[in-house]
Write a protein that holds these residues in place. Structure first.
Motif, mmCIF file in Angstrom:
data_model
loop_
_atom_site.group_PDB
_atom_site.id
_atom_site.type_symbol
_atom_site.label_atom_id
_atom_site.label_comp_id
_atom_site.label_asym_id
_atom_site.label_seq_id
_atom_site.Cartn_x
_atom_site.Cartn_y
_atom_site.Cartn_z
ATOM 1 N N LEU A 91 0.837 -1.192 0.000
ATOM 2 C CA LEU A 91 0.000 0.000 0.000
ATOM 3 C C LEU A 91 0.875 1.245 0.000
ATOM 4 C CD1 LEU A 91 -2.933 1.065 0.174
ATOM 5 C CD2 LEU A 91 -2.664 1.043 2.663
ATOM 6 N N ASP A 92 0.557 2.198 -0.873
ATOM 7 C CA ASP A 92 1.277 3.463 -0.928
ATOM 8 C C ASP A 92 1.298 4.110 0.451
ATOM 9 O OD1 ASP A 92 1.088 6.612 -1.240
ATOM 10 O OD2 ASP A 92 2.107 5.860 -3.030
ATOM 11 N N GLU A 93 2.437 4.652 0.829
ATOM 12 C CA GLU A 93 2.619 5.242 2.157
ATOM 13 C C GLU A 93 1.617 6.359 2.445
ATOM 14 O OE1 GLU A 93 6.067 7.696 4.582
ATOM 15 O OE2 GLU A 93 6.694 6.261 3.047
ATOM 16 N N ARG A 94 1.305 7.172 1.443
ATOM 17 C CA ARG A 94 0.343 8.266 1.664
ATOM 18 C C ARG A 94 -1.053 7.726 1.944
ATOM 19 N NH1 ARG A 94 2.823 10.998 -3.538
ATOM 20 N NH2 ARG A 94 2.915 8.778 -3.864
ATOM 21 N N LEU A 95 -1.449 6.683 1.214
ATOM 22 C CA LEU A 95 -2.742 6.060 1.498
ATOM 23 C C LEU A 95 -2.736 5.432 2.889
ATOM 24 C CD1 LEU A 95 -3.689 4.344 -1.891
ATOM 25 C CD2 LEU A 95 -4.805 6.308 -0.817
ATOM 26 N N ALA A 96 -1.649 4.781 3.239
ATOM 27 C CA ALA A 96 -1.557 4.160 4.561
ATOM 28 C C ALA A 96 -1.672 5.208 5.666
ATOM 29 C CB ALA A 96 -0.246 3.382 4.690
ATOM 30 N N ASN A 97 -1.105 6.373 5.458
ATOM 31 C CA ASN A 97 -1.138 7.426 6.478
ATOM 32 C C ASN A 97 -2.490 8.107 6.594
ATOM 33 O OD1 ASN A 97 1.549 7.031 7.181
ATOM 34 N ND2 ASN A 97 2.285 8.551 5.718
ATOM 35 N N LEU A 105 -11.004 -8.439 -4.676
ATOM 36 C CA LEU A 105 -9.927 -7.785 -5.423
ATOM 37 C C LEU A 105 -9.225 -6.709 -4.606
ATOM 38 C CD1 LEU A 105 -8.378 -7.277 -8.109
ATOM 39 C CD2 LEU A 105 -10.162 -5.594 -8.667
ATOM 40 N N CYS A 106 -9.981 -5.917 -3.902
ATOM 41 C CA CYS A 106 -9.458 -4.687 -3.302
ATOM 42 C C CYS A 106 -9.321 -4.755 -1.789
ATOM 43 C CB CYS A 106 -10.392 -3.516 -3.618
ATOM 44 S SG CYS A 106 -10.472 -3.112 -5.362
ATOM 45 N N ARG A 107 -8.430 -3.948 -1.282
ATOM 46 C CA ARG A 107 -8.396 -3.633 0.141
ATOM 47 C C ARG A 107 -9.278 -2.401 0.322
ATOM 48 N NH1 ARG A 107 -3.016 -4.434 2.600
ATOM 49 N NH2 ARG A 107 -3.890 -6.529 2.430
ATOM 50 N N ALA A 108 -10.231 -2.493 1.228
ATOM 51 C CA ALA A 108 -11.122 -1.372 1.535
ATOM 52 C C ALA A 108 -10.548 -0.621 2.724
ATOM 53 C CB ALA A 108 -12.529 -1.878 1.846
ATOM 54 N N LEU A 109 -10.444 0.697 2.562
ATOM 55 C CA LEU A 109 -9.830 1.561 3.570
ATOM 56 C C LEU A 109 -10.765 2.716 3.907
ATOM 57 C CD1 LEU A 109 -6.473 1.893 1.624
ATOM 58 C CD2 LEU A 109 -6.832 0.403 3.602
ATOM 59 N N LEU A 110 -10.867 3.040 5.173
ATOM 60 C CA LEU A 110 -11.616 4.208 5.612
ATOM 61 C C LEU A 110 -10.730 5.434 5.481
ATOM 62 C CD1 LEU A 110 -13.992 5.668 7.084
ATOM 63 C CD2 LEU A 110 -12.798 5.101 9.229
ATOM 64 N N MET A 111 -11.182 6.442 4.722
ATOM 65 C CA MET A 111 -10.450 7.702 4.654
ATOM 66 C C MET A 111 -10.659 8.436 5.972
ATOM 67 S SD MET A 111 -8.474 9.767 2.997
ATOM 68 C CE MET A 111 -8.487 9.417 1.252
ATOM 69 N N LEU A 112 -9.574 8.896 6.554
ATOM 70 C CA LEU A 112 -9.640 9.543 7.866
ATOM 71 C C LEU A 112 -9.989 11.020 7.721
ATOM 72 C CD1 LEU A 112 -6.632 7.789 9.619
ATOM 73 C CD2 LEU A 112 -9.093 7.262 9.779
ATOM 74 N N ASP A 113 -11.229 11.259 7.322
ATOM 75 C CA ASP A 113 -11.770 12.610 7.202
ATOM 76 C C ASP A 113 -13.229 12.546 7.625
ATOM 77 O OD1 ASP A 113 -12.657 15.148 6.554
ATOM 78 O OD2 ASP A 113 -11.727 15.179 4.572
ATOM 79 N N ALA A 114 -13.502 13.005 8.825
ATOM 80 C CA ALA A 114 -14.839 12.874 9.416
ATOM 81 C C ALA A 114 -15.902 13.698 8.699
ATOM 82 C CB ALA A 114 -14.780 13.257 10.899
ATOM 83 N N VAL A 166 -11.802 4.094 0.379
ATOM 84 C CA VAL A 166 -10.873 3.974 -0.744
ATOM 85 C C VAL A 166 -10.667 2.483 -1.003
ATOM 86 C CG1 VAL A 166 -8.537 4.451 -1.567
ATOM 87 C CG2 VAL A 166 -9.729 6.137 -0.150
ATOM 88 N N LEU A 167 -10.825 2.083 -2.255
ATOM 89 C CA LEU A 167 -10.587 0.705 -2.663
ATOM 90 C C LEU A 167 -9.286 0.635 -3.441
ATOM 91 C CD1 LEU A 167 -14.155 -0.260 -3.954
ATOM 92 C CD2 LEU A 167 -13.154 -0.707 -1.701
ATOM 93 N N VAL A 168 -8.391 -0.253 -3.018
ATOM 94 C CA VAL A 168 -7.091 -0.399 -3.681
ATOM 95 C C VAL A 168 -6.947 -1.847 -4.149
ATOM 96 C CG1 VAL A 168 -4.597 -0.126 -3.460
ATOM 97 C CG2 VAL A 168 -6.132 1.316 -2.091
ATOM 98 N N PRO A 169 -6.934 -2.072 -5.479
ATOM 99 C CA PRO A 169 -6.700 -3.439 -5.950
ATOM 100 C C PRO A 169 -5.372 -3.969 -5.399
ATOM 101 C CG PRO A 169 -7.453 -2.062 -7.752
ATOM 102 C CD PRO A 169 -7.151 -1.141 -6.592
ATOM 103 N N ARG A 170 -5.404 -5.203 -4.925
ATOM 104 C CA ARG A 170 -4.205 -5.782 -4.307
ATOM 105 C C ARG A 170 -3.293 -6.410 -5.367
ATOM 106 N NH1 ARG A 170 -8.256 -7.737 -1.483
ATOM 107 N NH2 ARG A 170 -7.697 -9.898 -1.932
ATOM 108 N N HIS A 171 -2.848 -5.569 -6.278
ATOM 109 C CA HIS A 171 -1.860 -5.937 -7.288
ATOM 110 C C HIS A 171 -0.722 -4.937 -7.183
ATOM 111 C CE1 HIS A 171 -4.275 -8.931 -9.331
ATOM 112 N NE2 HIS A 171 -5.244 -8.063 -9.553
ATOM 113 N N ALA A 172 0.466 -5.393 -7.440
ATOM 114 C CA ALA A 172 1.640 -4.517 -7.349
ATOM 115 C C ALA A 172 1.755 -3.615 -8.570
ATOM 116 C CB ALA A 172 2.905 -5.362 -7.215
ATOM 117 N N ALA A 173 2.183 -2.397 -8.323
ATOM 118 C CA ALA A 173 2.654 -1.472 -9.362
ATOM 119 C C ALA A 173 1.631 -1.156 -10.456
ATOM 120 C CB ALA A 173 3.945 -1.992 -9.983
ATOM 121 N N LEU A 174 0.370 -0.962 -10.084
ATOM 122 C CA LEU A 174 -0.631 -0.534 -11.052
ATOM 123 C C LEU A 174 -0.994 0.918 -10.792
ATOM 124 C CD1 LEU A 174 -3.180 -3.503 -11.099
ATOM 125 C CD2 LEU A 174 -1.261 -3.095 -12.640
ATOM 126 N N SER A 175 -1.205 1.665 -11.884
ATOM 127 C CA SER A 175 -1.637 3.050 -11.706
ATOM 128 C C SER A 175 -2.894 3.380 -12.505
ATOM 129 C CB SER A 175 -0.508 4.024 -12.080
ATOM 130 O OG SER A 175 -0.144 3.867 -13.424
#
Length: 141
Positions: free
Chosen positions: A6-12, A22-31, A37-46
């Protein structure tokens, strides 16, 4: 084969909710917004076109079903689904519930003001609610 990282900025800026087919589902930390945010769990895709056709369909299945469920559960006025990648190039999809009275309406949420942190109790509650919602989805895979 390069592993998914996972990109460091997304992780933070997020907290993990669940791994979908397919994806990792992430809660954006903005109330200010109900935002996943859905991130496909494949390396090096943009870009979406770098996914196989089957994975492209799965990505939209996950984003569409999650967005529909979130809109209903959080009484949204509008659902925004977007892939931008101008700041974070790792392929990711924003699923944002919008309300006519939210901070950015009717403009996009990106670049509007500063993120507002959840209180610890609010963050736990929204994470639990979204995780339970995700568990009800029929995403195949």
């Amino acid at each position: 084969m390069t592993p998914f990282v996972l990109d460091e900025r997304l992780a933070n800026d997020t907290q993990p909710l669940a791994d979908l087919p397919l994806c990792r589902a992430l809660l954006m930390l903005d109330a200010r917004y109900t935002w996943v945010v859905l991130v496909p769990r494949h390396a090096a895709l943009s870009e979406v076109f770098e996914l196989t056709p089957d994975d492209q369909q799965q990505l939209w299945r996950e984003a569409g079903q999650l967005g529909q469920a979130m809109k209903a559960a959080f009484n949204g006025d509008k659902l925004n689904i977007a892939t931008l990648g101008n700041v974070v190039s790792q392929l990711h999809v924003h699923v944002v519930i919008r309300h006519h009275d939210d901070d950015a309406w009717p403009a996009p949420v990106w670049g509007h003001g500063s993120a507002e942190p959840y209180s610890p109790g609010e963050q736990q509650a929204i994470q639990a609610r979204l995780t339970a919602l995700i568990e009800t989805l029929d995403l195949g895979g």
